[in-house]
Design a protein around this motif. Structure first.
Motif, PDB file in Angstrom:
ATOM      1  N   ALA B  31     -13.051 -78.722  58.996  1.00  0.00           N
ATOM      2  CA  ALA B  31     -11.646 -78.499  59.357  1.00  0.00           C
ATOM      3  C   ALA B  31     -10.963 -79.836  59.653  1.00  0.00           C
ATOM      4  N   LEU B  32     -11.675 -80.729  60.336  1.00  0.00           N
ATOM      5  CA  LEU B  32     -11.101 -82.042  60.640  1.00  0.00           C
ATOM      6  C   LEU B  32     -10.786 -82.798  59.355  1.00  0.00           C
ATOM      7  N   PHE B  33     -11.763 -82.809  58.465  1.00  0.00           N
ATOM      8  CA  PHE B  33     -11.590 -83.531  57.208  1.00  0.00           C
ATOM      9  C   PHE B  33     -10.392 -82.982  56.418  1.00  0.00           C
ATOM     10  N   LEU B  34     -10.371 -81.657  56.259  1.00  0.00           N
ATOM     11  CA  LEU B  34      -9.288 -81.062  55.469  1.00  0.00           C
ATOM     12  C   LEU B  34      -7.947 -81.213  56.174  1.00  0.00           C
ATOM     13  N   GLY B  35      -7.970 -81.157  57.520  1.00  0.00           N
ATOM     14  CA  GLY B  35      -6.735 -81.330  58.278  1.00  0.00           C
ATOM     15  C   GLY B  35      -6.144 -82.706  58.033  1.00  0.00           C
ATOM     16  N   VAL B  36      -6.995 -83.724  58.102  1.00  0.00           N
ATOM     17  CA  VAL B  36      -6.528 -85.091  57.843  1.00  0.00           C
ATOM     18  C   VAL B  36      -5.977 -85.184  56.430  1.00  0.00           C
ATOM     19  N   ASP B  37      -6.704 -84.587  55.490  1.00  0.00           N
ATOM     20  CA  ASP B  37      -6.280 -84.664  54.101  1.00  0.00           C
ATOM     21  C   ASP B  37      -4.946 -83.953  53.889  1.00  0.00           C
ATOM     22  N   LYS B  38      -4.780 -82.792  54.524  1.00  0.00           N
ATOM     23  CA  LYS B  38      -3.544 -82.040  54.330  1.00  0.00           C
ATOM     24  C   LYS B  38      -2.353 -82.756  54.982  1.00  0.00           C
ATOM     25  N   ALA B  39      -2.575 -83.354  56.143  1.00  0.00           N
ATOM     26  CA  ALA B  39      -1.502 -84.100  56.793  1.00  0.00           C
ATOM     27  C   ALA B  39      -1.079 -85.262  55.896  1.00  0.00           C
ATOM     28  N   ARG B  40      -2.069 -85.912  55.299  1.00  0.00           N
ATOM     29  CA  ARG B  40      -1.816 -87.046  54.422  1.00  0.00           C
ATOM     30  C   ARG B  40      -1.013 -86.611  53.197  1.00  0.00           C
ATOM     31  N   THR B  41      -1.505 -85.561  52.528  1.00  0.00           N
ATOM     32  CA  THR B  41      -0.818 -85.073  51.340  1.00  0.00           C
ATOM     33  C   THR B  41       0.577 -84.585  51.699  1.00  0.00           C
ATOM     34  N   GLY B  42       0.660 -83.865  52.829  1.00  0.00           N
ATOM     35  CA  GLY B  42       1.954 -83.339  53.263  1.00  0.00           C
ATOM     36  C   GLY B  42       2.935 -84.459  53.523  1.00  0.00           C
ATOM     37  N   ALA B  43       2.470 -85.518  54.205  1.00  0.00           N
ATOM     38  CA  ALA B  43       3.347 -86.648  54.519  1.00  0.00           C
ATOM     39  C   ALA B  43       3.828 -87.309  53.238  1.00  0.00           C
ATOM     40  N   ARG B  44       2.892 -87.496  52.299  1.00  0.00           N
ATOM     41  CA  ARG B  44       3.272 -88.144  51.040  1.00  0.00           C
ATOM     42  C   ARG B  44       4.291 -87.332  50.284  1.00  0.00           C
ATOM     43  N   GLU B  45       4.013 -86.038  50.178  1.00  0.00           N
ATOM     44  CA  GLU B  45       4.947 -85.194  49.435  1.00  0.00           C
ATOM     45  C   GLU B  45       6.293 -85.146  50.139  1.00  0.00           C
ATOM     46  N   GLY B  46       6.240 -85.038  51.470  1.00  0.00           N
ATOM     47  CA  GLY B  46       7.477 -84.985  52.242  1.00  0.00           C
ATOM     48  C   GLY B  46       8.298 -86.238  52.038  1.00  0.00           C
ATOM     49  N   PHE B  47       7.658 -87.393  52.137  1.00  0.00           N
ATOM     50  CA  PHE B  47       8.370 -88.654  51.955  1.00  0.00           C
ATOM     51  C   PHE B  47       8.870 -88.781  50.525  1.00  0.00           C
ATOM     52  N   GLY B  48       8.007 -88.423  49.598  1.00  0.00           N
ATOM     53  CA  GLY B  48       8.367 -88.557  48.194  1.00  0.00           C
ATOM     54  C   GLY B  48       9.548 -87.678  47.816  1.00  0.00           C
ATOM     55  N   HIS B  49       9.688 -86.542  48.538  1.00  0.00           N
ATOM     56  CA  HIS B  49      10.756 -85.613  48.184  1.00  0.00           C
ATOM     57  C   HIS B  49      12.062 -85.882  48.926  1.00  0.00           C
ATOM     58  N   ALA B 295     -12.619 -91.705  56.165  1.00  0.00           N
ATOM     59  CA  ALA B 295     -14.005 -92.147  56.319  1.00  0.00           C
ATOM     60  C   ALA B 295     -14.592 -91.573  57.597  1.00  0.00           C
ATOM     61  N   VAL B 296     -13.815 -91.634  58.677  1.00  0.00           N
ATOM     62  CA  VAL B 296     -14.302 -91.094  59.949  1.00  0.00           C
ATOM     63  C   VAL B 296     -14.590 -89.604  59.803  1.00  0.00           C
ATOM     64  N   SER B 297     -13.667 -88.878  59.156  1.00  0.00           N
ATOM     65  CA  SER B 297     -13.885 -87.439  59.074  1.00  0.00           C
ATOM     66  C   SER B 297     -15.041 -87.100  58.136  1.00  0.00           C
ATOM     67  N   ILE B 298     -15.282 -87.950  57.130  1.00  0.00           N
ATOM     68  CA  ILE B 298     -16.451 -87.716  56.273  1.00  0.00           C
ATOM     69  C   ILE B 298     -17.731 -87.950  57.074  1.00  0.00           C
ATOM     70  N   PHE B 299     -17.704 -88.958  57.937  1.00  0.00           N
ATOM     71  CA  PHE B 299     -18.867 -89.192  58.789  1.00  0.00           C
ATOM     72  C   PHE B 299     -19.108 -88.000  59.716  1.00  0.00           C
ATOM     73  N   VAL B 300     -18.012 -87.420  60.192  1.00  0.00           N
ATOM     74  CA  VAL B 300     -18.162 -86.248  61.065  1.00  0.00           C
ATOM     75  C   VAL B 300     -18.814 -85.093  60.295  1.00  0.00           C
ATOM     76  N   ILE B 301     -18.428 -84.945  59.020  1.00  0.00           N
ATOM     77  CA  ILE B 301     -19.080 -83.920  58.196  1.00  0.00           C
ATOM     78  C   ILE B 301     -20.569 -84.244  58.054  1.00  0.00           C
ATOM     79  N   ALA B 302     -20.859 -85.529  57.837  1.00  0.00           N
ATOM     80  CA  ALA B 302     -22.264 -85.933  57.705  1.00  0.00           C
ATOM     81  C   ALA B 302     -23.036 -85.555  58.965  1.00  0.00           C
ATOM     82  N   VAL B 303     -22.415 -85.765  60.125  1.00  0.00           N
ATOM     83  CA  VAL B 303     -23.074 -85.383  61.380  1.00  0.00           C
ATOM     84  C   VAL B 303     -23.331 -83.868  61.393  1.00  0.00           C
ATOM     85  N   GLY B 304     -22.339 -83.102  60.926  1.00  0.00           N
ATOM     86  CA  GLY B 304     -22.495 -81.652  60.842  1.00  0.00           C
ATOM     87  C   GLY B 304     -23.672 -81.265  59.960  1.00  0.00           C
ATOM     88  N   VAL B 305     -23.781 -81.928  58.808  1.00  0.00           N
ATOM     89  CA  VAL B 305     -24.863 -81.607  57.876  1.00  0.00           C
ATOM     90  C   VAL B 305     -26.212 -82.018  58.482  1.00  0.00           C
TER      91      VAL B 305
END
Lengths: 236, 422
Positions: B31-49, B295-305
């Motif tokens: 959830a952390l990883f996808l949340g970061v990714d969605k905020a990033r994509t959302g910000a980019r799309e928002g700014f771009g639009h 990178a941090v959130s991918i590491f968190v996933i690694a910890v989960g795994v």
């Protein structure tokens, strides 16, 4: 793995020698046989190499020299996978204790071998749970409430009978019981052996019953003392 | 395979507490990883639009990202302005089709006030070339008319006809420093755009000049309170400067030459930027931080795994008996290996799926709040490719992690045979 039905012996061991790597031989057996349908008492105190012998017969250990013929299959010549298949299709095993998988139900434990043997699954038919309940009933476990209990809540005697039902399901040719009664009191012990023998007779399975307690020998067709046939460790 | 699946599933259900804990660890990390990714994509799309159809943005020389941020996103402040005569000269250029002057620097209860003219409503476009639409009312006509964005209307409860008071500078507190004697009137409310326009109060350029009458020195002239509305209307309110200019070209092909000519303008120094280019520059600045977060959130996933691996590895000893029972009833060592790998895979798959559900539920709940606070739309980020890839990758990684305890059990089941010494 089709078994050789013309073979009259369920198990035939000849000139078997086995040693764990780096150790002196634990088994050196000239000849040992178990006929089809025979109920044999094998007396062996702990440390006599009986676990090793059972492991070899069941095909989980790789034989050294000599012949181990199980239902016409030369276990020494078969691959590990093929030996596993012989065991899955033709053998039922009962341990001394802790026979059951804790996360499976009573019937789930009884039907466990069917997952690994299409042949036994076919023999049981379309309703394995019914067959499991029938077997449990014949072994004196017919109380439906018992079937719903966690296997760890069963008494040792009940657990051993569930294990017996599991060893018998799907009509294996050989049932190997390794000290299955050592944790039972005398009454329960005799009753258990009686039921096990009865069911083995009914399905035509040969029974190889191993125990250190020589007084049980009277309940079987024939008795063999492992110490007498195993010459390993005997100083010449 | 089905048998192993059943066994693995029953075993996990039996160990519900440890199973669920590990599952949640994986779910939260995903959830952390996808949340970061969605905020990033959302910000980019928002700014771009936020801006489209504008070829050049022109302002006083500064960083191109800075010019973009304050002229389009109302972030930060201009350090210098463009003089009115220069603006007029730019408008008159042959290669420029239209210009929109904007003047920033004032605020109304935390919302930016922007001075502009009719051209803004005609030429400003956002998203995929959409123009501004009025939800209610119309453009300003009178000196003290104001048009407000959708958020301004909603948050302050303004309707057309509502009076509003503009303050000099930024900040919610209008007391003392405010232009209390310059009452404006809402004449129009814009439809929501999902851009900073929603949070802007729009007035005419002349109005910006008007609210500063008496403030020429930068501080309030004690006499300014005595200046009446009628006196203001009689002043020459032509602006002296504008903050930035949006420009559209007659022919897109001349854009580089036009920009160069403006950047090398003799007389007043100017700077022209191409919005898309400046955005790209902005992303290259934020990319570092984004990458660090990912990178941090991918590491968190690694910890989960790894926690899956640990939970299975620590259970191996107590399961030795179970393994030899399975072997006795005919399981091959490969079955033992498969069983443990499958358990790890099931936890990984379940955890990742739960994590995806958590993220989408959060987006549903928090999306409107984020949109309101930061103008970033998370709405367009429904379940998609990223979620699927993450699900598969986490499941794959879990299967791989499970192979480690599975291999240990495989080796042990070969050595143990049927007899386990407990």
């Amino acid at each position: 793995m089709p078994s050789d039905t013309s073979s009259t012996d369920a198990i035939r061991v000849e000139n078997l020698r086995f040693a764990w790597p780096g150790n002196p031989p634990v088994l050196d057996i000239k000849s040992f046989t178990l006929a089809r349908g025979e109920k044999l008492f094998l007396r062996g105190p702990s440390g006599s190499g009986k676990s090793t012998l059972l492991g070899l017969i069941a095909g989980v250990l790789s034989p050294g020299t000599g012949t181990i013929n199980v239902l016409g299959n030369d276990m020494a010549r078969l691959s590990a996978a093929a030996r596993d298949r012989v065991r899955a299709d033709h053998l039922g095993v009962i341990f001394q204790m802790f026979n059951l998988v804790p996360y499976l139900s009573v019937t789930g434990n009884v039907t466990l071998p069917l997952h690994f043997s299409p042949a036994r699954r076919k023999a049981v038919g379309a309703h394995p749970d019914e067959e499991a309940r029938r077997l449990l009933g014949r072994l004196g476990l017919s109380d439906p409430a018992m079937l719903d209990r966690r296997v760890s809540d069963l008494s040792v005697g009940q657990q051993q009978r569930v294990a017996a039902a599991r060893a018998l399901i799907g009509g294996p040719d050989i049932v190997i019981a390794d000290e299955p009664t050592s944790a039972l009191d005398a009454d329960a012990r005799d009753r258990f052996i009686e039921l096990l023998s009865e069911e083995a007779s009914r399905t035509g399975a040969a029974l190889l019953f191993v125990s250190h307690d020589a007084s049980l020998a009277r309940l079987f067709d024939r008795a063999v003392d492992l110490a007498e046939i195993n010459t390993a460790g005997v100083t010449a | 395979m089905k048998a192993l699946f059943t066994l693995a599933w029953k075993r996990l259900l039996n160990r519900r507490a440890s199973f669920l804990l590990t599952l949640f660890a994986v779910a939260l990390s995903v959830a952390l990883f996808l949340g970061v990714d969605k905020a990033r994509t959302g910000a980019r799309e928002g700014f771009g639009h936020t801006i489209s159809g504008t070829d050049l943005i022109i302002g006083a020389p500064t960083g191109s990202v800075n010019l973009l941020l304050y002229s389009v996103f109302r972030m930060g402040n201009a350090t210098a302005e463009v003089s009115w005569p220069t603006y007029q000269k730019l408008s008159a250029r042959d290669d420029i089709a239209w210009t929109v002057p904007i003047s920033l620097g004032d605020s109304h209860r935390g919302f930016r006030v922007m001075g502009t003219d009719h051209a803004y409503f005609e030429h400003y476009q956002y998203g995929r070339g959409e123009s501004l639409r009025f939800a209610k009312g119309k453009e300003m006509d009178d000196l003290f008319d104001a048009v407000i964005g959708a958020d301004v209307a909603r948050e302050l409860g303004y309707e057309t006809g509502s009076p509003l008071v503009l303050s000099h500078g930024l900040g919610k507190a209008d007391f003392g420093s405010g232009h209390e004697n310059r009452p404006f009137r809402v004449v129009g409310i814009l439809a929501p755009t999902g851009t900073p326009v929603d949070r802007t109060v729009i007035v005419s350029l002349e109005a910006i000049t008007a609210i500063h009458v008496g403030w020429e020195s930068g501080a309030k002239n004690p006499l300014s309170d005595s200046i009446t509305e009628d006196m203001i209307r009689s002043f020459n309110l032509t602006p002296k400067t504008v903050t930035a200019i949006y420009a559209g070209l007659k022919r897109k092909g001349t854009i580089l030459r036009t920009r160069r000519e403006i950047n090398t303008n003799k007389g007043e120094p100017l700077m022209a930027i191409i919005p898309g280019e400046a955005l790209a520059e902005l992303w290259s600045v934020t990319a570092m931080a984004e990458r660090a977060l990912l990178a941090v959130s991918i590491f968190v996933i690694a910890v989960g795994v790894v926690s899956i691996l640990t939970s299975i590895l620590t259970s191996l000893n107590e399961r030795r008996r179970e393994m030899s029972i399975l072997r006795a009833v005919g399981a091959r060592p490969g079955h033992i290996f498969g069983l443990l790998t499958l358990e790890a895979g099931l936890i990984g798959f379940g955890g990742a799926a739960l994590g995806i559900v958590i993220v989408h539920v959060l987006v549903l709940i928090a999306g409107p709040i984020v949109m309101q606070r930061y103008g970033i739309s998370l709405g367009g980020t429904g379940p998609g490719m990223t979620d699927l890839i993450t699900l598969l990758a986490v499941t794959g990684a879990s299967l791989l992690a499970g192979a480690i305890p599975a291999w240990a059990a495989f080796r042990r089941s070969l050595a143990d045979g049927l007899s386990v010494k407990l």
